[in-house]
Design a protein around this motif. Structure first.
Motif, PDB file in Angstrom:
ATOM      1  N   ILE B 265      -2.857   5.007   4.533  1.00 15.94           N
ATOM      2  CA  ILE B 265      -2.050   4.084   5.332  1.00 15.94           C
ATOM      3  C   ILE B 265      -1.996   2.728   4.645  1.00 15.94           C
ATOM      4  O   ILE B 265      -0.941   2.112   4.543  1.00 15.94           O
ATOM      5  N   PHE B 268       0.580   2.718   1.976  1.00 16.66           N
ATOM      6  CA  PHE B 268       1.958   2.645   2.457  1.00 16.66           C
ATOM      7  C   PHE B 268       2.278   1.275   3.004  1.00 16.66           C
ATOM      8  O   PHE B 268       3.385   0.782   2.853  1.00 16.66           O
ATOM      9  N   MET B 269       1.252   0.637   3.634  1.00 16.22           N
ATOM     10  CA  MET B 269       1.472  -0.716   4.144  1.00 16.22           C
ATOM     11  C   MET B 269       1.832  -1.632   2.983  1.00 16.22           C
ATOM     12  O   MET B 269       2.759  -2.429   3.085  1.00 16.22           O
ATOM     13  N   GLY B 271       3.224  -0.831   0.264  1.00 19.49           N
ATOM     14  CA  GLY B 271       4.590  -0.507  -0.122  1.00 19.49           C
ATOM     15  C   GLY B 271       5.598  -1.107   0.835  1.00 19.49           C
ATOM     16  O   GLY B 271       6.608  -1.670   0.427  1.00 19.49           O
ATOM     17  N   ALA B 272       5.294  -1.001   2.131  1.00 21.28           N
ATOM     18  CA  ALA B 272       6.248  -1.461   3.144  1.00 21.28           C
ATOM     19  C   ALA B 272       6.362  -2.978   3.126  1.00 21.28           C
ATOM     20  O   ALA B 272       7.449  -3.532   3.263  1.00 21.28           O
ATOM     21  N   LEU B 273       5.232  -3.648   2.922  1.00 18.87           N
ATOM     22  CA  LEU B 273       5.257  -5.111   2.946  1.00 18.87           C
ATOM     23  C   LEU B 273       6.005  -5.661   1.749  1.00 18.87           C
ATOM     24  O   LEU B 273       6.648  -6.686   1.828  1.00 18.87           O
ATOM     25  N   GLY B 275       8.640  -4.503   0.484  1.00 19.84           N
ATOM     26  CA  GLY B 275      10.063  -4.569   0.817  1.00 19.84           C
ATOM     27  C   GLY B 275      10.284  -5.752   1.722  1.00 19.84           C
ATOM     28  O   GLY B 275      11.362  -6.229   1.902  1.00 19.84           O
TER      29      GLY B 275
END
Lengths: 320, 275
Positions: B265, B268-269, B271-273, B275
């Motif tokens: 997780i 992925f966080m 990665g998401a941040l 963006g």
């Protein structure tokens, strides 16, 4: 034995260096002992890997695309722009482009749609949510090739469970061939991809959903907004950066689709599911022409750069 | 009344989520079942048992060989990725040096270049370097593809460690290397675990890089070997052995995921941040 006794004093004397070294820096340090040089030293492995395995191949692919370069005999001189002409006038090129775009649109819409549903479903913490999050994410832990091999058996009319089930339910009177017609092969592959990646995109959207402050929802509820209104005018706009990231990843990934088609359909039936990347592979290793493979690679690279640039611009505007 | 309404409100959630959970789990459970159940034309023709795994054990160079190949590639990729991104992350987070920003951008730019576009020239390049058809060459390529995420992750890991920690180590007489190993390493361990986990899974699962870079079936990693198994048997596909291969490939991934969910997780966080 002998060397050991000689080296020993050398190491012990270098252990004693720190104090004099610090004294030396205040007078005049050699450049290679400066902090800048040390930083450069720590970054050196990265620099070497990037230069040798990234920059050099980039130049090489450009050169390849401009040269007559059979796989087996090697470089045979420049032939610009023959490779590009060959690629664009090749029989499979435009059908592959069309198919890749079609696949990208269908896969992206279904994948992000389902991922959004999953994320909304498991966003609140209630009993069982942890279990469902794990289950939805589980296929993402698998490799794409493993997943494709799994579904190769799953879709088989002889051993696969679905074909028999459809027959027993009376929905089909003969074994169902999931990869036999172009449309069935496309949709079966899309199903595999949605199954494999929905949990991954769910997680990205979940992070986005949880960054929306609860007060916003409370305020909307006080104003008497319906659930649909809340979704449309609060959730969706505030989720836009996360959705944009999913879109970027999904579009790029789908345009470069290879494993799933290579394993499930091998491009068939009748070359109906040949993607652009498969075409690169075929040019290089079946038609043994690195020149045209290189030209196709450069075209793909340029299209993707433009697309990523446009999407990044969009992402930045979404943040404003 | 309220409890009743709440229970009622919960039913659709459990019906919808439960139904979807069945769809997500079914193929996984089916492949496990298919790998041990009887099927004509497989290594397990009657009764339940491990016949398909026995077929796999003896297939071509042998399951053990492929498993070892995959393990070598994965361990090498993880080792190279960890070492390079640890040093690189430290450099990008704590030092200034000429070309720093250019190098960081170039590292991230690896993400922008499609896999297949680079693999064909890499095939030629590794040939020139004498690394064609070698697991070491394959690992280096896989490690290079991990660099954008790994370097980014290690850079933010180092940046989140307070500078004072490092400075006090320096005052105590540590050089930069000493500070890195003794003080910073424990502090960035979660980042390293995340990077290592992602590198392992990517290397373990990769298909297209070995397909292009490995031409000798003796050196094939598992995914390639199992895909070849399916293509080699003319006409009749051994689905039993294929599904057994899928299980062998999937078990380490699923086990690692369940063991290290938190780190997943976190990755992925990041990665998401980004963006």
């Amino acid at each position: 034995m002998h060397t050991k006794t000689i080296r020993r004093p050398a190491t012990s004397s270098s252990e004693g260096v720190p104090a004099p070294r610090r004294a030396a820096t205040s007078v005049k340090a050699p450049w290679w002992r400066s902090r800048q040089a040390k930083g450069l030293g720590y970054a050196a492995p990265t620099a070497i890997l990037v230069a040798v395995l990234f920059i050099w191949p980039l130049f090489l692919v450009g050169r390849m695309s401009l040269s007559d370069w059979p796989l087996l005999t090697g470089y045979r001189g420049y032939n610009t722009p023959e490779n590009y002409d060959d690629v664009v006038s090749s029989e499979l090129f435009w059908p592959a482009v069309r198919f890749t775009l079609l696949y990208t649109v269908i896969a992206t819409v279904l994948l992000i749609g389902l991922a959004l549903v999953l994320a909304m479903l498991v966003q609140e913490s209630r009993r069982g949510v942890g279990f469902f999050r794990t289950v939805f994410f589980l296929p993402s832990a698998l490799g794409l090739a493993s997943a494709a091999l799994l579904f190769y058996g799953f879709y088989s009319p002889t051993v696969g469970p679905v074909s028999g089930l459809l027959q027993e339910l009376g929905l089909s009177d003969k074994p169902v061939s999931f990869l036999g017609t172009p449309t069935a092969a496309l949709m079966s592959t899309v199903f595999l991809i949605v199954w494999k990646f929905a949990g991954f995109y769910m997680l990205i959207l979940l992070v986005g959903l949880q960054r929306i402050p609860g007060e916003v929802y409370e305020a909307a509820r006080m104003d008497g907004a319906s659930r649909f209104q809340v979704f449309r005018s609060i959730t969706l706009p505030l989720l836009r950066p996360s959705l944009a990231l999913c879109l970027l990843l999904c579009v790029t990934g789908s345009l470069l689709a290879f494993d799933q088609f290579f394993i499930l359909t091998k491009g068939g039936p009748d070359n109906a599911t040949v993607t652009v990347v498969q075409l690169i592979y075929r040019e290089a290793f079946q038609r043994m022409n690195l020149g045209t493979a290189g030209a196709l690679s450069v075209i793909v690279l340029l299209v993707l750069l433009v697309l990523n640039f446009v999407q990044f611009r969009g992402l930045r505007d979404a943040d404003k | 009344m309220t409890t009743n309404a709440r229970t009622l409100g919960r039913i659709p959630f459990h019906v919808v989520a439960g139904g979807l959970a069945v769809v997500f789990l079914f193929p996984l459970l089916w492949s496990l079942w298919a790998s041990v159940s009887p099927q004509p034309g497989t290594g397990q023709t009657s009764g339940y048992g491990l016949g398909n795994y026995r077929t796999l054990l003896d297939y071509d160079a042998g399951l053990v060989r492929y498993f070892v190949n995959s393990t070598i590639v994965s361990v090498l990729t993880v080792a190279v990725t960890l070492l390079v991104s640890l040093l690189g992350g430290y450099a990008f987070a704590r030092f200034t040096f000429p070309g720093k920003n250019v190098l960081f951008l170039l590292t991230l730019a690896i993400l922008m270049v499609p896999y297949a576009t680079l693999l064909i020239p890499l095939y030629v390049l590794l040939g020139e370097l004498g690394l064609q058809n070698s697991l070491v060459g394959l690992s280096l390529v896989l490690a290079m593809y991990q660099l954008p995420f790994a370097t980014f992750m290690m850079r933010i890991s180092f940046e989140s460690v307070p500078k004072e920690l490092e400075e006090s180590a320096m005052v105590d007489g540590c050089g930069t290397a000493g500070a890195l190993v003794r003080v910073m390493l424990p502090a960035v361990k979660p980042g390293l675990i995340t990077v290592g986990l992602f590198a392992f899974l990517a290397a373990w699962n990769d298909f297209i890089a070995p397909l292009i870079l490995i031409s000798d079936s003796q050196s094939a990693p598992l995914p390639l070997a199992i895909a070849n198994l399916r293509q080699q048997s003319m006409g009749a596909v051994d689905y039993g052995a294929t599904e057994a291969g899928v299980v062998v490939l999937a078990v380490p991934c699923l086990a690692l995921f369940l063991l290290l969910q938190r780190h997943y997780i976190r990755g992925f966080m990041a990665g998401a941040l980004k963006g």
